[in-house]
Every structure is written in C-alpha cells, then in structure tokens.
Motif scaffolding. Structure first.
Motif, short mmCIF file in Angstrom:
data_model
loop_
_atom_site.label_atom_id
_atom_site.label_comp_id
_atom_site.label_asym_id
_atom_site.label_seq_id
_atom_site.Cartn_x
_atom_site.Cartn_y
_atom_site.Cartn_z
N LYS A 76 0.84 -1.21 0.00
CA LYS A 76 0.00 0.00 0.00
C LYS A 76 0.87 1.26 0.00
O LYS A 76 0.61 2.21 -0.73
CB LYS A 76 -0.93 0.01 1.21
N GLU A 77 1.91 1.22 0.83
CA GLU A 77 2.81 2.38 0.92
C GLU A 77 3.54 2.59 -0.42
O GLU A 77 3.65 3.72 -0.90
CB GLU A 77 3.84 2.14 2.03
N ALA A 78 4.00 1.51 -1.02
CA ALA A 78 4.69 1.60 -2.32
C ALA A 78 3.74 2.12 -3.39
O ALA A 78 4.14 2.97 -4.21
CB ALA A 78 5.25 0.24 -2.72
N ASP A 79 2.51 1.65 -3.41
CA ASP A 79 1.53 2.13 -4.38
C ASP A 79 1.28 3.62 -4.20
O ASP A 79 1.18 4.37 -5.18
CB ASP A 79 0.21 1.36 -4.25
N GLY A 80 1.19 4.07 -2.95
CA GLY A 80 1.00 5.50 -2.67
C GLY A 80 2.16 6.33 -3.18
O GLY A 80 1.97 7.39 -3.78
N LYS A 81 3.38 5.86 -2.95
CA LYS A 81 4.58 6.59 -3.41
C LYS A 81 4.61 6.63 -4.95
O LYS A 81 4.97 7.66 -5.53
CB LYS A 81 5.86 5.91 -2.89
N ILE A 82 4.26 5.52 -5.58
CA ILE A 82 4.26 5.49 -7.05
C ILE A 82 3.25 6.49 -7.61
O ILE A 82 3.55 7.24 -8.54
CB ILE A 82 3.95 4.06 -7.55
N LYS A 83 2.07 6.53 -7.02
CA LYS A 83 1.06 7.49 -7.47
C LYS A 83 1.52 8.92 -7.25
O LYS A 83 1.29 9.80 -8.09
CB LYS A 83 -0.27 7.24 -6.74
N ILE A 85 4.66 10.00 -7.22
CA ILE A 85 5.70 10.28 -8.22
C ILE A 85 5.07 10.52 -9.58
O ILE A 85 5.48 11.44 -10.32
CB ILE A 85 6.72 9.12 -8.26
N GLN A 86 4.07 9.70 -9.92
CA GLN A 86 3.40 9.88 -11.21
C GLN A 86 2.69 11.23 -11.28
O GLN A 86 2.74 11.92 -12.30
CB GLN A 86 2.41 8.74 -11.46
N ALA A 87 2.05 11.62 -10.20
CA ALA A 87 1.35 12.91 -10.16
C ALA A 87 2.34 14.05 -10.29
O ALA A 87 2.11 15.02 -11.02
CB ALA A 87 0.54 13.04 -8.87
#
Length: 115
Positions: A76-83, A85-87
């Motif tokens: 969940k934390e990794a998905d949040g960081k990826i989002k 970075i993408q934003a």
C-alpha cells in the motif's frame, strides 16, 4: 536285523521330513510377522508424518499472518509513493519537455577558450 534297521532308518527319515515341515512353517510364520510388522510401521510413520505436517501448517499459518500484514502495508505504501511520483511527473511534464526541446533545438555554440 536288516528289517529293523530299515524300519529305524524309515522312522528317522519320517522324523526328518516332519522336522523340515515344522522349520518351513516357522520360516513362513516369521516372514509373515516381519511383513505385518513392516506394514504396521509404515502406517505409524504415515500417521506421524501427517500429524507433524498438520502441526507445521498450523504453525506456518499462525506465524505468517504478521508477515502477510506487513507485506500488504508495504505494498500500500509503495503504491502510494508510485502514485505520488506519477502525479509529480504529470505536473511538471510539459515544462520538462519544453526545456529538453529548447536545449536540443536552441544550440548556442561557445568557442573554446585559449588556456
């Protein structure tokens, strides 16, 4: 005397045959018991293996719950960081492309200095 010897020899031969039959029966019985003991041992080993396998699965299930939860939290934390970075990349994407094109297309040659 010869008839008596012959009868005695015949009695001994009969006794030997009878003893041979008894020995053969004893061997067969021993073989049967060994086979039965081996089969019983296999059953006990299989039951013991199944018991230990069930214990291991129970132990594994109890001790991997925490790992599974930690893994889910990390995902969940990794998905949040990826989002995030993408934003961030989408925000400044146009400016980055413009700066890259400007750097490639607007070439200003500078003569090397004589040192």
């Amino acid at each position: 005397m010869s008839a008596q010897n012959s009868a005695g020899i015949q009695t001994l031969l009969d006794a030997e045959r009878e003893a041979s039959k008894i020995v053969q029966k004893a061997r067969e019985l021993r073989t049967k018991r060994v086979r039965e003991a081996r089969d019983e041992a296999k059953k006990e080993i299989e039951a013991y293996r199944q018991t230990k396998e069930e214990e291991f699965k129970k132990f594994e299930a109890e001790h991997t719950k925490g790992n599974k939860q930690a893994e889910d939290e990390a995902n969940k934390e990794a998905d949040g960081k990826i989002k995030e970075i993408q934003a961030s990349g989408k925000k400044s994407q146009d400016q980055v492309i413009e700066d890259l094109l400007k750097g490639v297309l607007d070439v200003k040659p500078i003569p090397p200095s004589a040192e």
